[in-house]
Design an enzyme around this catalytic site. Structure first.
Site, PDB file in Angstrom:
ATOM      1  N   SER A   6       1.037  -1.172  -0.081  1.00  0.00           N
ATOM      2  CA  SER A   6      -0.004   0.082   0.053  1.00  0.00           C
ATOM      3  C   SER A   6       0.787   1.094  -0.105  1.00  0.00           C
ATOM      4  O   SER A   6       1.300   1.531   0.843  1.00  0.00           O
ATOM      5  CB  SER A   6      -1.033  -0.076   1.269  1.00  0.00           C
ATOM      6  OG  SER A   6      -1.380   1.192   1.650  1.00  0.00           O
TER       7      SER A   6
HETATM    8  N1  GSH Z   1      -7.453   8.484   1.050  1.00  0.00           N
HETATM    9  C1  GSH Z   1      -6.490   7.505   1.372  1.00  0.00           C
HETATM   10  C2  GSH Z   1      -6.533   6.392   0.457  1.00  0.00           C
HETATM   11  C3  GSH Z   1      -5.951   5.246   0.969  1.00  0.00           C
HETATM   12  C4  GSH Z   1      -6.038   3.747   0.014  1.00  0.00           C
HETATM   13  O1  GSH Z   1      -6.453   4.273  -1.096  1.00  0.00           O
HETATM   14  N2  GSH Z   1      -5.718   2.776   0.564  1.00  0.00           N
HETATM   15  C5  GSH Z   1      -5.858   1.570  -0.312  1.00  0.00           C
HETATM   16  C6  GSH Z   1      -4.538   0.633  -0.107  1.00  0.00           C
HETATM   17  S1  GSH Z   1      -3.292   1.503  -1.132  1.00  0.00           S
HETATM   18  C7  GSH Z   1      -6.866   0.978   0.316  1.00  0.00           C
HETATM   19  O2  GSH Z   1      -6.868   0.049   1.065  1.00  0.00           O
HETATM   20  N3  GSH Z   1      -8.185   1.319  -0.029  1.00  0.00           N
HETATM   21  C8  GSH Z   1      -9.203   0.735   0.389  1.00  0.00           C
HETATM   22  C9  GSH Z   1     -10.460   1.915   0.006  1.00  0.00           C
HETATM   23  O3  GSH Z   1     -10.188   2.997  -0.236  1.00  0.00           O
HETATM   24  O4  GSH Z   1     -11.578   1.379   0.228  1.00  0.00           O
HETATM   25  C10 GSH Z   1      -5.108   8.120   1.583  1.00  0.00           C
HETATM   26  O5  GSH Z   1      -4.849   9.211   0.950  1.00  0.00           O
HETATM   27  O6  GSH Z   1      -4.167   7.535   2.345  1.00  0.00           O
END
Ligand code: GSH
Length: 223
Positions: free
Chosen positions: A13
């Site tokens: 991630s």
């Molecule tokens: N808006 C979050 C996004 C984080 C994200 O997209 N994480 C991914 C893995 S890299 C995830 O697990 N997403 C699940 C989801 O958004 O439902 C950030 O900026 O950290």
């Protein structure tokens, strides 16, 4: 310490990478406000299955938005623009189990810098660290001895570390996790709440009662 941020992260991630860099850079400031940070390796694939979620890149609209989001995140967190590796996504189970072994057997700084290099090798050097021989090379570059590397890689196949990664993943799921980075945060009043994403730190500081100007270190990553 009165406050605590438990961060549940996976090397697959990129947002876990940004969050880890940011928390480490601001750790001294957080400590001065009585808040401790602990990084927990989890298996994001298990979180997706357990929560009924699916990786954002599997939904076309999210995949096309993520190009903008990822570019902005790299800029904000001071990381060179990342490139989705040719081999993406990897199966992160093996490196994540190894990180639990390293966390249990080595000082915190060594554990965390080794963890960070998983992302660096994958996203900046385009090296598939889910392959044992590549992970061994990475560990060698961190001065682990041949015997230590053997022990670390063996740990990934042992029931103890299989169970440990499952337990961390289940703990996050029990807290309501549906992705990474996931955070469980305890504030000075002893209240606890979940936070999701590397873009929710402003809410976290508010919850912890920390002035924003104290936790804004986003200087360039040392690569
Ligand atoms: N808006 C979050 C996004 C984080 C994200 O997209 N994480 C991914 C893995 S890299 C995830 O697990 N997403 C699940 C989801 O958004 O439902 C950030 O900026 O950290």
């Amino acid at each position: 310490m009165a406050g605590k941020i438990d961060a549940y992260i996976d090397c697959v991630s990129p947002y876990s990478y940004y969050a880890t860099l940011y928390l480490r850079r601001n750790r001294d400031a957080l400590r001065s406000h009585g808040v401790e940070v602990e990084l927990h390796p989890v298996f994001l694939g298990g979180i997706n299955v357990g929560s009924g979620n699916k990786p954002p890149w599997t939904l076309p609209a999210k995949a096309s938005y993520s190009k903008f989001d990822s570019e902005r995140a790299c800029k904000y967190f001071g990381v060179p623009q990342i490139k989705t590796p040719d081999f993406f996504p990897i199966l992160s189970i093996m490196p994540q189990r190894c990180m639990i072994y390293i966390k249990r057997h080595y000082p915190q700084e060594r554990y965390e810098t080794t963890f960070l290099s998983l992302w660096e090798w994958m996203y900046h050097k385009n090296i598939d660290i889910s392959k044992p021989e590549k992970l061994a090379e990475l560990l060698k570059s961190h001065n682990y001895s041949d015997q230590e590397i053997k022990d670390i890689l063996e740990s990934a196949k042992s029931p103890e570390y299989k169970e440990a990664l499952t337990a961390n993943t289940q703990k996050a799921l029990d807290q309501g996790a549906y992705g990474a980075p996931w955070f469980w945060v305890r504030n000075k009043e002893g209240k606890e709440e979940p936070f999701f994403g590397s873009d929710r730190f402003a809410f976290m500081w508010q919850y912890l009662g920390i002035p924003f100007q104290d936790v804004t270190i986003v200087e360039k990553a040392k690569l």
